[in-house]
Design a protein around this motif. Structure first.
Motif, PDB file in Angstrom:
ATOM      1  N   LEU A 120     -31.393  -1.503  -5.475  1.00 11.87           N
ATOM      2  CA  LEU A 120     -29.959  -1.390  -5.254  1.00 11.87           C
ATOM      3  C   LEU A 120     -29.711  -1.275  -3.758  1.00 11.87           C
ATOM      4  O   LEU A 120     -30.337  -0.456  -3.078  1.00 11.87           O
ATOM      5  CB  LEU A 120     -29.394  -0.155  -5.976  1.00 11.87           C
ATOM      6  CG  LEU A 120     -29.642  -0.068  -7.486  1.00 11.87           C
ATOM      7  CD1 LEU A 120     -28.971   1.167  -8.057  1.00 11.87           C
ATOM      8  CD2 LEU A 120     -29.163  -1.314  -8.190  1.00 11.87           C
ATOM      9  N   ASN A 121     -28.801  -2.101  -3.257  1.00 12.70           N
ATOM     10  CA  ASN A 121     -28.502  -2.032  -1.832  1.00 12.70           C
ATOM     11  C   ASN A 121     -27.524  -0.887  -1.559  1.00 12.70           C
ATOM     12  O   ASN A 121     -27.172  -0.120  -2.459  1.00 12.70           O
ATOM     13  CB  ASN A 121     -27.964  -3.373  -1.319  1.00 12.70           C
ATOM     14  CG  ASN A 121     -26.639  -3.761  -1.955  1.00 12.70           C
ATOM     15  OD1 ASN A 121     -25.936  -2.928  -2.545  1.00 12.70           O
ATOM     16  ND2 ASN A 121     -26.288  -5.030  -1.843  1.00 12.70           N
ATOM     17  N   ARG A 122     -27.089  -0.769  -0.333  1.00 18.05           N
ATOM     18  CA  ARG A 122     -26.242   0.369   0.037  1.00 18.05           C
ATOM     19  C   ARG A 122     -24.881   0.333  -0.635  1.00 18.05           C
ATOM     20  O   ARG A 122     -24.166   1.340  -0.663  1.00 18.05           O
ATOM     21  CB  ARG A 122     -26.059   0.421   1.553  1.00 18.05           C
ATOM     22  CG  ARG A 122     -25.438  -0.822   2.160  1.00 18.05           C
ATOM     23  CD  ARG A 122     -25.256  -0.658   3.653  1.00 18.05           C
ATOM     24  NE  ARG A 122     -24.718  -1.857   4.279  1.00 18.05           N
ATOM     25  CZ  ARG A 122     -24.357  -1.919   5.553  1.00 18.05           C
ATOM     26  NH1 ARG A 122     -24.498  -0.840   6.319  1.00 18.05           N
ATOM     27  NH2 ARG A 122     -23.877  -3.029   6.061  1.00 18.05           N
ATOM     28  N   TYR A 123     -24.516  -0.840  -1.180  1.00 18.09           N
ATOM     29  CA  TYR A 123     -23.251  -0.959  -1.896  1.00 18.09           C
ATOM     30  C   TYR A 123     -23.435  -0.764  -3.400  1.00 18.09           C
ATOM     31  O   TYR A 123     -22.527  -1.021  -4.176  1.00 18.09           O
ATOM     32  CB  TYR A 123     -22.621  -2.332  -1.627  1.00 18.09           C
ATOM     33  CG  TYR A 123     -22.420  -2.619  -0.167  1.00 18.09           C
ATOM     34  CD1 TYR A 123     -21.441  -1.944   0.564  1.00 18.09           C
ATOM     35  CD2 TYR A 123     -23.217  -3.548   0.493  1.00 18.09           C
ATOM     36  CE1 TYR A 123     -21.260  -2.190   1.918  1.00 18.09           C
ATOM     37  CE2 TYR A 123     -23.045  -3.807   1.843  1.00 18.09           C
ATOM     38  CZ  TYR A 123     -22.057  -3.125   2.554  1.00 18.09           C
ATOM     39  OH  TYR A 123     -21.885  -3.367   3.895  1.00 18.09           O
ATOM     40  N   ARG A 124     -24.640  -0.330  -3.801  1.00 20.07           N
ATOM     41  CA  ARG A 124     -24.999  -0.121  -5.197  1.00 20.07           C
ATOM     42  C   ARG A 124     -24.940  -1.425  -6.000  1.00 20.07           C
ATOM     43  O   ARG A 124     -24.634  -1.425  -7.192  1.00 20.07           O
ATOM     44  CB  ARG A 124     -24.096   0.948  -5.853  1.00 20.07           C
ATOM     45  CG  ARG A 124     -24.371   2.356  -5.372  1.00 20.07           C
ATOM     46  CD  ARG A 124     -25.756   2.797  -5.861  1.00 20.07           C
ATOM     47  NE  ARG A 124     -26.082   4.160  -5.461  1.00 20.07           N
ATOM     48  CZ  ARG A 124     -26.881   4.479  -4.466  1.00 20.07           C
ATOM     49  NH1 ARG A 124     -27.417   3.527  -3.739  1.00 20.07           N
ATOM     50  NH2 ARG A 124     -27.169   5.725  -4.182  1.00 20.07           N
ATOM     51  N   SER A 230     -26.972   9.881 -10.910  1.00 19.76           N
ATOM     52  CA  SER A 230     -26.176   9.140  -9.934  1.00 19.76           C
ATOM     53  C   SER A 230     -25.807   7.774 -10.502  1.00 19.76           C
ATOM     54  O   SER A 230     -26.391   7.302 -11.481  1.00 19.76           O
ATOM     55  CB  SER A 230     -26.948   8.967  -8.629  1.00 19.76           C
ATOM     56  OG  SER A 230     -28.071   8.131  -8.831  1.00 19.76           O
ATOM     57  N   SER A 231     -24.836   7.125  -9.874  1.00 22.67           N
ATOM     58  CA  SER A 231     -24.428   5.804 -10.341  1.00 22.67           C
ATOM     59  C   SER A 231     -25.569   4.811 -10.235  1.00 22.67           C
ATOM     60  O   SER A 231     -25.729   3.933 -11.089  1.00 22.67           O
ATOM     61  CB  SER A 231     -23.219   5.316  -9.532  1.00 22.67           C
ATOM     62  OG  SER A 231     -23.540   5.247  -8.145  1.00 22.67           O
ATOM     63  N   GLY A 232     -26.394   4.943  -9.189  1.00 23.30           N
ATOM     64  CA  GLY A 232     -27.537   4.059  -9.028  1.00 23.30           C
ATOM     65  C   GLY A 232     -28.555   4.241 -10.141  1.00 23.30           C
ATOM     66  O   GLY A 232     -29.080   3.273 -10.683  1.00 23.30           O
TER      67      GLY A 232
END
Length: 309
Positions: A120-124, A230-232
């Motif tokens: 997952l990138n920084r934007y999820r 967490s969302s991730g």
């Protein structure tokens, strides 16, 4: 080829457990000896390019010295090994086979290019990674030329318009293969299959609570980006759980077969009936006893007051 890397010898070991030829190396040390980053080493193990052995001490998969020597003696080491585990994302993969990013994504959604990793990138947002070697092989196959140039065939366009995306499912299939290769116990093999199913599905297939508990002991730890809850982590959980009805169906069938095989080889432990004491007779709580006594006393007084008595 880097001569320094290829000819480096093992340092002299003084520990007793490293004096024998088949001593086990921890993953970090094995990666250094092979000149790999830890992430490259883990992927090579995932793909079966590096074979690991169970650690009797419970420390997870380790690498024998014989395996290290087998890899280092292969032609083209270490370049060939690194080339075989090189990964590319959508942008780099599209450039590799000279197509647009959009076309590359369509090919992957159709299941024609199978991801080997994700993060997952920084934007999820989910970023899928593919083996560069497999991407190039796909492009070299003459049968795939129509998919690389011109319009996507109508039937495939219809599937894409309906939302088809086989990337998560194909990744799960590949990941299950990795888990099964690492499983050195029949219950661990069953747990590998169970790890891709929702807990409700597992409970329906494995109805015995003792078997479910034993299965849980061998459940592999899922790679989870982000902290628990967490969302991730939730998104990763979705990717790692079977969603398509037919996929769920065959995983349930595989789980049932795997548990049956494990049960036949070594039944799940359960309490010895000779050591389980008989359940104690239920005694009502004190408040209940006192309440019952007061009720009987009240009924007695009412009975004595009855004129007909």
């Amino acid at each position: 080829m880097s001569g320094n890397t290829a000819t480096r010898e093992f340092p002299v070991a003084t520990e007793h457990n490293r004096t024998t030829r088949d001593a086990l190396l921890a993953p970090g040390r094995a990666a250094r000896v092979l000149g790999l980053k830890r992430s490259e080493f883990d992927l090579a193990v995932h793909l079966g390019r590096i074979r690991t052995a169970p650690d009797d001490g419970g420390g997870g998969g380790r690498v024998t010295r014989d395996e290290i020597e087998r890899i280092r003696s292969a032609d083209g080491f270490p370049e060939t090994l690194r080339a075989g585990i090189r990964t590319v994302g959508t942008t780099e993969g599209a450039a590799l086979i000279e197509v647009t990013r959009a076309r590359f994504t369509r090919l992957a959604r159709l299941g024609l290019l199978v991801p080997v990793k994700f993060y997952l990138n920084r934007y999820r947002a989910v970023v899928w990674l593919y083996l560069a070697d497999e991407v190039e092989q796909f492009a070299r196959d003459e049968r795939n030329v129509p998919l690389l140039k011109g319009r996507t065939p109508e039937g495939l366009r219809d599937q894409l318009a309906e939302g088809l995306d086989l990337r998560p499912r194909n990744w799960r299939g590949r990941y299950l293969g990795f888990l099964l290769r690492q499983a050195h116990d029949p219950w661990a093999r069953a747990a590998a299959v169970a790890s891709l199913l929702d807990g409700v599905e597992v409970a329906e297939v494995v109805s015995d609570p003792y078997e479910r508990s034993h299965l849980h002991r061998f459940r592999p730890v899922r790679p989870s980006p982000g902290s628990s809850g967490s969302s991730g982590a939730q998104l990763a959980e979705e990717i790692m759980t079977a969603a398509d009805p037919d996929e769920i169906e065959w995983l349930r069938a595989d789980l049932a077969d795997a548990v049956a095989a494990a049960r036949e080889q070594r039944p799940a432990p359960r309490p010895d009936p000779r050591t389980v004491s008989a359940p104690a007779r239920h005694e009502p709580p004190p408040s209940e006893t006192e309440e019952s006594g007061r009720l009987r006393g009240l009924l007695g007084r009412l009975w004595r007051r009855d004129p007909a008595a």
